[in-house]
Design a protein around this motif. Sequence first.
Motif, PDB file in Angstrom:
ATOM      1  N   TRP A 186     -48.458-142.351   4.394  1.00  0.00           N
ATOM      2  CA  TRP A 186     -49.773-141.698   4.354  1.00  0.00           C
ATOM      3  C   TRP A 186     -50.004-140.985   3.013  1.00  0.00           C
ATOM      4  CZ3 TRP A 186     -54.249-142.249   6.199  1.00  0.00           C
ATOM      5  CH2 TRP A 186     -55.187-141.227   6.239  1.00  0.00           C
ATOM      6  N   ALA A 187     -48.976-140.312   2.514  1.00  0.00           N
ATOM      7  CA  ALA A 187     -49.105-139.597   1.241  1.00  0.00           C
ATOM      8  C   ALA A 187     -49.324-140.576   0.083  1.00  0.00           C
ATOM      9  CB  ALA A 187     -47.858-138.752   0.987  1.00  0.00           C
ATOM     10  N   TYR A 188     -48.637-141.716   0.130  1.00  0.00           N
ATOM     11  CA  TYR A 188     -48.829-142.721  -0.928  1.00  0.00           C
ATOM     12  C   TYR A 188     -50.240-143.297  -0.856  1.00  0.00           C
ATOM     13  CZ  TYR A 188     -48.200-146.828  -3.839  1.00  0.00           C
ATOM     14  OH  TYR A 188     -48.352-147.777  -4.831  1.00  0.00           O
ATOM     15  N   PHE A 189     -50.739-143.502   0.371  1.00  0.00           N
ATOM     16  CA  PHE A 189     -52.096-144.024   0.547  1.00  0.00           C
ATOM     17  C   PHE A 189     -53.127-143.044  -0.014  1.00  0.00           C
ATOM     18  CE2 PHE A 189     -55.955-144.126   3.182  1.00  0.00           C
ATOM     19  CZ  PHE A 189     -56.391-145.428   2.931  1.00  0.00           C
ATOM     20  N   LEU A 190     -52.877-141.746   0.176  1.00  0.00           N
ATOM     21  CA  LEU A 190     -53.841-140.739  -0.285  1.00  0.00           C
ATOM     22  C   LEU A 190     -53.776-140.505  -1.792  1.00  0.00           C
ATOM     23  CD1 LEU A 190     -53.517-138.013   2.519  1.00  0.00           C
ATOM     24  CD2 LEU A 190     -55.418-139.597   2.162  1.00  0.00           C
ATOM     25  N   GLN A 191     -52.555-140.450  -2.343  1.00  0.00           N
ATOM     26  CA  GLN A 191     -52.395-140.056  -3.740  1.00  0.00           C
ATOM     27  C   GLN A 191     -52.076-141.221  -4.684  1.00  0.00           C
ATOM     28  OE1 GLN A 191     -53.048-137.139  -4.950  1.00  0.00           O
ATOM     29  NE2 GLN A 191     -53.390-136.069  -3.000  1.00  0.00           N
ATOM     30  N   VAL A 223     -47.831-131.058 -11.394  1.00  0.00           N
ATOM     31  CA  VAL A 223     -48.217-132.097 -10.431  1.00  0.00           C
ATOM     32  C   VAL A 223     -49.079-131.424  -9.360  1.00  0.00           C
ATOM     33  CG1 VAL A 223     -47.422-133.928  -8.902  1.00  0.00           C
ATOM     34  CG2 VAL A 223     -46.015-133.266 -10.855  1.00  0.00           C
ATOM     35  N   VAL A 224     -50.382-131.377  -9.640  1.00  0.00           N
ATOM     36  CA  VAL A 224     -51.319-130.677  -8.750  1.00  0.00           C
ATOM     37  C   VAL A 224     -51.342-131.311  -7.362  1.00  0.00           C
ATOM     38  CG1 VAL A 224     -53.734-130.009  -8.431  1.00  0.00           C
ATOM     39  CG2 VAL A 224     -52.721-130.015 -10.727  1.00  0.00           C
ATOM     40  N   ALA A 225     -51.084-132.602  -7.264  1.00  0.00           N
ATOM     41  CA  ALA A 225     -51.129-133.305  -5.978  1.00  0.00           C
ATOM     42  C   ALA A 225     -50.158-132.721  -4.960  1.00  0.00           C
ATOM     43  CB  ALA A 225     -50.823-134.786  -6.188  1.00  0.00           C
ATOM     44  N   LEU A 226     -49.084-132.062  -5.442  1.00  0.00           N
ATOM     45  CA  LEU A 226     -48.109-131.480  -4.523  1.00  0.00           C
ATOM     46  C   LEU A 226     -48.723-130.402  -3.636  1.00  0.00           C
ATOM     47  CD1 LEU A 226     -45.048-131.106  -6.933  1.00  0.00           C
ATOM     48  CD2 LEU A 226     -45.245-132.715  -5.025  1.00  0.00           C
ATOM     49  N   ALA A 227     -49.668-129.645  -4.181  1.00  0.00           N
ATOM     50  CA  ALA A 227     -50.256-128.524  -3.434  1.00  0.00           C
ATOM     51  C   ALA A 227     -50.986-128.992  -2.176  1.00  0.00           C
ATOM     52  CB  ALA A 227     -51.216-127.748  -4.335  1.00  0.00           C
ATOM     53  N   ALA A 228     -51.529-130.200  -2.209  1.00  0.00           N
ATOM     54  CA  ALA A 228     -52.329-130.695  -1.086  1.00  0.00           C
ATOM     55  C   ALA A 228     -51.500-130.870   0.190  1.00  0.00           C
ATOM     56  CB  ALA A 228     -52.980-132.020  -1.457  1.00  0.00           C
ATOM     57  N   VAL A 246     -44.384-138.615  -5.514  1.00  0.00           N
ATOM     58  CA  VAL A 246     -44.911-137.504  -4.709  1.00  0.00           C
ATOM     59  C   VAL A 246     -44.766-137.828  -3.216  1.00  0.00           C
ATOM     60  CG1 VAL A 246     -47.020-136.269  -4.048  1.00  0.00           C
ATOM     61  CG2 VAL A 246     -46.515-136.679  -6.464  1.00  0.00           C
ATOM     62  N   ALA A 247     -45.065-139.081  -2.832  1.00  0.00           N
ATOM     63  CA  ALA A 247     -44.965-139.483  -1.428  1.00  0.00           C
ATOM     64  C   ALA A 247     -43.528-139.358  -0.919  1.00  0.00           C
ATOM     65  CB  ALA A 247     -45.452-140.914  -1.258  1.00  0.00           C
ATOM     66  N   ILE A 248     -42.565-139.762  -1.759  1.00  0.00           N
ATOM     67  CA  ILE A 248     -41.146-139.645  -1.358  1.00  0.00           C
ATOM     68  C   ILE A 248     -40.749-138.180  -1.232  1.00  0.00           C
ATOM     69  CG2 ILE A 248     -38.779-140.066  -2.097  1.00  0.00           C
ATOM     70  CD1 ILE A 248     -39.773-142.696  -3.347  1.00  0.00           C
ATOM     71  N   ALA A 249     -41.216-137.347  -2.171  1.00  0.00           N
ATOM     72  CA  ALA A 249     -40.906-135.911  -2.111  1.00  0.00           C
ATOM     73  C   ALA A 249     -41.439-135.290  -0.824  1.00  0.00           C
ATOM     74  CB  ALA A 249     -41.507-135.198  -3.325  1.00  0.00           C
ATOM     75  N   VAL A 250     -42.658-135.696  -0.436  1.00  0.00           N
ATOM     76  CA  VAL A 250     -43.250-135.173   0.811  1.00  0.00           C
ATOM     77  C   VAL A 250     -42.437-135.644   2.013  1.00  0.00           C
ATOM     78  CG1 VAL A 250     -45.273-135.257   2.298  1.00  0.00           C
ATOM     79  CG2 VAL A 250     -45.567-135.006  -0.175  1.00  0.00           C
ATOM     80  N   GLY A 251     -42.074-136.916   2.054  1.00  0.00           N
ATOM     81  CA  GLY A 251     -41.329-137.455   3.179  1.00  0.00           C
ATOM     82  C   GLY A 251     -39.954-136.834   3.331  1.00  0.00           C
ATOM     83  N   VAL A 252     -39.205-136.739   2.211  1.00  0.00           N
ATOM     84  CA  VAL A 252     -37.868-136.134   2.253  1.00  0.00           C
ATOM     85  C   VAL A 252     -37.959-134.677   2.680  1.00  0.00           C
ATOM     86  CG1 VAL A 252     -35.877-135.450   0.858  1.00  0.00           C
ATOM     87  CG2 VAL A 252     -36.884-137.722   0.552  1.00  0.00           C
TER      88      VAL A 252
END
Length: 464
Positions: free
Chosen positions: A391-396, A327-332, A401-407
């Motif tokens: 914001w992460a969901y809006f970008l990706q 999941v390359v998006a995680l790196a961002a 991934v958005a939930i992982a970033v938020g948590v």
Amino acid sequence: MTEDYNANLPQAVSREELRHLVQMQLQALLEQQNFQGAKALLVPVQPVDIAEAIEGLPEAMQAIAFRLLSKDEAIEVYEYLDPVIQQKLIEEFKHQDVLDIVDKMSPDDRARLFDELPAKIVRRLLTQLSPEERQATSLLLGYKPDTAGRIMTPEYISLKEGMTVAQALERIRSVANVTETIYYLYVSDAARRLVGILSLRDLVTAQPHQTIGEVMTRDVVYVYTETDQEEVARIIKDYDFLAVPVVDAERRLVGIVTVDDVIDILEQETTEDIYTLGGVQSGGGNYFQTNLFTVARKRVVWLFVLLITNTATAVVIQNEEEVLEQVVALAAFIPLLIDTGGNVGSQSSTVVIRGLSTNEVQPNKFLRVISRETLAGVVLGVMLAVVVTVWAYFLQGNLAVAIAVGVSLFAIAILASFAGSALPFLFRSLKLDPALMSAPFITTAVDVLGVLIYLWTARLILGL
């Protein structure tokens, strides 16, 4: 020239503007080699403003401007100059010129100057001082740096209990011109032990026939020669004193610390704390008067420490490379998470370190403070997590991934708040400077553990 200069000043001019005007006018006159005009310009100016003007001149002009002053003026102005410029002037002057100025300085200011000078110059100057001044200076230099003994002045007025008010007033008249202050009068016994204190107001309002023992206050607040200068400053601030007496281990009066010295201490300590919070070594003197190589040396130490410790983050990312490949998006979002965590940790450490330095936070209440900051981290984490998830969901466009970033950001905010509040207490208990040690360790903890939390959370939520 002086009258023309004063006539051209605006009716209402701030002290800062006045200093700037003096400096610009002085520089212009020196460039024109109009030394008489420059000398006349400085006649009505206060010594502290002259010192500021000299410091603002090009280096080549500083010694020239200083030489325009009379000897009495030069002594006063010299005490206000930055230590770096004081040292440069010493190197510029003839030996006897330097000796005359240094010999007339107050002992505490002279000791502060000697602290900044190379040992070779200090030894040479000490041997040339008058016996009385050499003894006074050697006494102060014999105490540990940053203690009451080192910053005190032995120029105070001491009275005896049996003196009458009239006799005391006569003594004050005879020694007032060689003492630091006459507003507080200290009473000692035959063994020089401090037994009382009275103000000049108490003295002049008493009857001439009364004895000092009858009008003095016996409940005296004092400090010892080994008391830390920050504690001295705190006592003067808390009690609204103009000066505080300094005694030795046997409670013999040896000097006083005045409020003007305390202001310098508070500025110095605050500057050191701000520098250390930024990872810059404090070396005394004006940072902007220091040469670039010294500046770089002061700043590079902690940059190397952070550079080395942050390699641990690279190791963590390398070990979790397979997650990022899937999941390359995680790196961002890695920079966003660790930078936000670092900011949260810095906020917590800043308020705790400041509280410790001002005694608003007591070391024995560390659990309460850490709990409070950790709860603040929980609240901040919830608010930040909600925003970053959207914001992460809006970008990706990827909800997992958005939930992982938020948590992850929620957990990192709690970790950062805990580390930022706990580490200053830990380093203080280890007799280390909390301001100096906390920043790199908070950065490392948030970076390494933050990335671990993020990638493990991603594994769990994404099922990798």
